[in-house]
Design a protein around this motif. Sequence first.
Motif, short mmCIF file in Angstrom:
data_model
loop_
_atom_site.label_atom_id
_atom_site.label_comp_id
_atom_site.label_asym_id
_atom_site.label_seq_id
_atom_site.Cartn_x
_atom_site.Cartn_y
_atom_site.Cartn_z
N ASN A 72 0.83 -1.21 0.00
CA ASN A 72 0.00 0.00 0.00
C ASN A 72 0.87 1.26 0.00
O ASN A 72 0.40 2.34 0.35
N MET A 74 3.11 2.32 1.92
CA MET A 74 3.37 3.03 3.18
C MET A 74 4.85 3.40 3.27
O MET A 74 5.23 4.27 4.05
N VAL A 102 -3.68 7.95 -2.25
CA VAL A 102 -4.81 8.02 -1.34
C VAL A 102 -5.86 6.97 -1.72
O VAL A 102 -6.37 6.24 -0.88
N ARG A 105 -4.57 3.42 -0.95
CA ARG A 105 -4.64 3.01 0.46
C ARG A 105 -6.07 2.80 0.92
O ARG A 105 -6.31 2.11 1.91
N ALA A 106 -7.03 3.42 0.22
CA ALA A 106 -8.41 3.13 0.55
C ALA A 106 -8.76 1.72 0.08
O ALA A 106 -9.57 1.03 0.70
N MET A 110 -4.90 -1.39 6.03
CA MET A 110 -3.78 -1.92 6.79
C MET A 110 -4.11 -1.96 8.27
O MET A 110 -4.75 -1.06 8.81
N PHE A 112 -2.09 -2.54 11.94
CA PHE A 112 -0.71 -2.46 12.39
C PHE A 112 -0.45 -3.37 13.58
O PHE A 112 -1.36 -3.90 14.20
N PHE A 118 -7.50 6.05 16.83
CA PHE A 118 -7.35 7.49 17.04
C PHE A 118 -7.86 7.83 18.44
O PHE A 118 -8.78 7.18 18.93
N ILE A 132 -13.67 10.94 4.97
CA ILE A 132 -12.70 11.63 4.10
C ILE A 132 -12.81 11.13 2.67
O ILE A 132 -12.43 11.83 1.74
N HIS A 133 -13.35 9.94 2.48
CA HIS A 133 -13.51 9.46 1.11
C HIS A 133 -14.91 9.75 0.57
O HIS A 133 -15.24 9.35 -0.55
N ALA B 334 -3.84 7.04 10.09
CA ALA B 334 -4.58 7.92 9.19
C ALA B 334 -4.18 7.66 7.74
O ALA B 334 -5.03 7.52 6.87
N LEU B 335 -2.86 7.59 7.49
CA LEU B 335 -2.40 7.36 6.12
C LEU B 335 -2.88 6.00 5.64
O LEU B 335 -3.23 5.82 4.47
N GLY B 336 -2.93 5.01 6.56
CA GLY B 336 -3.29 3.65 6.19
C GLY B 336 -4.71 3.51 5.69
O GLY B 336 -5.02 2.56 4.97
N ILE B 337 -5.61 4.42 6.10
CA ILE B 337 -6.97 4.32 5.54
C ILE B 337 -7.17 5.35 4.45
O ILE B 337 -8.31 5.68 4.08
N GLY B 338 -6.08 5.90 3.93
CA GLY B 338 -6.20 6.72 2.74
C GLY B 338 -6.36 8.19 3.00
O GLY B 338 -6.84 8.92 2.14
N ALA B 339 -5.97 8.66 4.21
CA ALA B 339 -5.97 10.11 4.42
C ALA B 339 -4.74 10.67 3.70
O ALA B 339 -3.70 10.02 3.64
#
Lengths: 273, 446
Positions: A72, A74, A102, A105-106, A110, A112, A118, A132-133, B334-339
């Motif tokens: 992806n 990263m 972007v 990655r959607a 992933m 971890f 969050f 965000i999408h 955040a980056l991992g879900i496409g932000a």
Amino acid sequence: MDAMVQPMTATATQTETETETETVKIRSRDVHVFYGDNEAIKGVDLDIKEKQVTALIGPSGCGKSTFLRCINRMNDTIDVCRVTGKIEIDGQDIYQPDVNVVDLRADVGMVFQKPNPFPKSIFENVAYGPRIHGLAKNKNDMAGIVEKSLKRAGLWEEVKDRLDEPGTGLSGGQQQRLCIARAIAVSPSVILMDEPCSALDPIATAIVEELIDELRQRFTIVIVTHSMQQAARVSQETAFFHLGDIVETGFTDDIFTNPKDPRTESYISGKIG
Amino acid sequence: MTEPAPQVTGSHVATTPDKKVDEARRARTARRYAAERRFEYMGLAAVMSAGAFLVILLWTIVGNAIPALTYNYVSLPINLEVDDLTQTNAIEYDFRKIVRAGLTEAVPNVSGRRETRKLRRIISSGAAIELRSEVASDPSLIGKKSDIWLPLSDTADLYLKNLMGDITRPESQRKISDSEIGWIDDLKGQGKIETRFNSIFFTHGASREPEMAGIWGAVVGSFLTLLVTLVLSVPIGVAAAIYLEEFAPKNRITDIIEININNLAAVPSIVFGLLGLSFFLAGVNLGWFTIGGFFPRSAAITGGTVLALMTLPTVIIASRASIKSVPPSIREAALGIGASKVQATFHHVLPLAMPGILTGTIIGMAGALGETAPLLLIGMVAFIVDIPGGLTEPATVLPVQIYMWADFPETAFRQKTAAAIMILLAFLICMNAFAVWLRNKFERRW
């Protein structure tokens, strides 16, 4: 070494056309990863089949996580990291300049090693990705996505009455399932898992492993794991990494019962690693 | 440490306890504990001496400042039944004569030029101005005779507060004469002298007369200056920190930038004053045109800009440290879900870094509030009587005001200085308390 790898990839490419129903989702060819001058991955060829669990195993520092993070992109976030070669997802080379990271990655979620929700509410954790999408048209839609994702991650029953509470207040295993819910909320087709159970106790591990088995119905899953038993339990295919190279790939049952390479054999029998 | 290893492990086996080894070990343990205790005592002594110094500091300041918070007023029979005073000319009327007449009426039987002049010294030279503002705020006083409270002179006030030193000294060696003392005691005996809260100090601007000098001009000047500093340094500083920490590639250029920011934080503040003087005020002549030189002298906008330059490194360093302390797992999540990178930064990293950024900013602002040296160079040390009404008007700030008052010879300014220091400290403590409160309120765990 090449001589030993070749028969594997050779059979893989030969049988590709014949492997009937099982389509290849991710195809990597001659992938090299450099951290500065240090070559972490030395030409990996690997086919990952759709809607299966593929386990990447190998001793520490063998490059399995690095390879996972190539899928992806990263690794892009690391300044000194450079990737060459080709990784295709559904036939599309993800390292082409016109690929939108972007969107990639959607599509390739992933999870971890350490659960990293969050520091927001459980609802917000799951809703952030769809928001965000732009996946939800309105509030009800969003609530539906959150509920569906939490249900698929097997967390709904435990948290449905406290969606407003912080995600960081959950137990480790619940946090990890929350992270899985967060990943599947944006409806990816691939989920990458980087040692998802290494920070969990055995009971939470068992729950997550069960979940992985269920998720296989919908998603292509690539999992990096240190635990041989886990690889044996959850995966259908296994790739054994050693010193930045793939030593052996194949059906998990074959690798564990009848390894072809002596290094694989000594690793799974506990002699190296 | 000096023991050979096998002996130590030997004692673990403990079937035959070796006395010598046991003793050596006990001695070593005792030494370790003693070292620990010594360190503890040293730390305690350090904390206590720091506390003692703080107490001495506050004691002297507060002790000196308390007399400045009150002032002595005298009640004089003021006759406003004069022909040439009307409602319209009250604002420019010279009330000195009327005050003197009232004084003569209150203290009769003073004869001779010398004695009359001495008598006039017990009342403030600003009394006429005070009377004028009193009349302006209450025009009904005109045409009547009434008792009005007016400020005494600074020497009379100091005498009443017992701050004149030894008044048993010969008359020629003190600032207040025997006859003045007599009149003051007399007025006091009649109940015509009253100690009041010193509102002049909190509402007036600077003055050469101690009793007319106030802190308000400097407070407003400090506020305006800090406003400019805040508006300039926070957006620039935080944006620079975000860029350097999250977006900039790590290479030689960013390394050099980082080193220079750290160096700038250590540059003496007076250098920033020189920069302001030569660039903002004078301008740099490049032959065919001049860069800079468009800022007004002594103004809050100039001082605020110079202080912003001085505060920027602090804000950048604090913000970077705060951004850096956000665990990378949050960014990865955040980056991992496409932000996108901007989304990850503004939705997740920045909110978590905010308490630290705010704390750093407030500490930087507190530093700017207490800064004197650079402002001296750009003319904020000028004697400014008026309270500044805008960013471009001449102003002074609290620490500069303290510096000026500390330099004045009149004894009464000593109390003013201490009171001004107290006000400055109060502002600083408030700002720091606010920083702590913000940190506790927004601190989140992950």
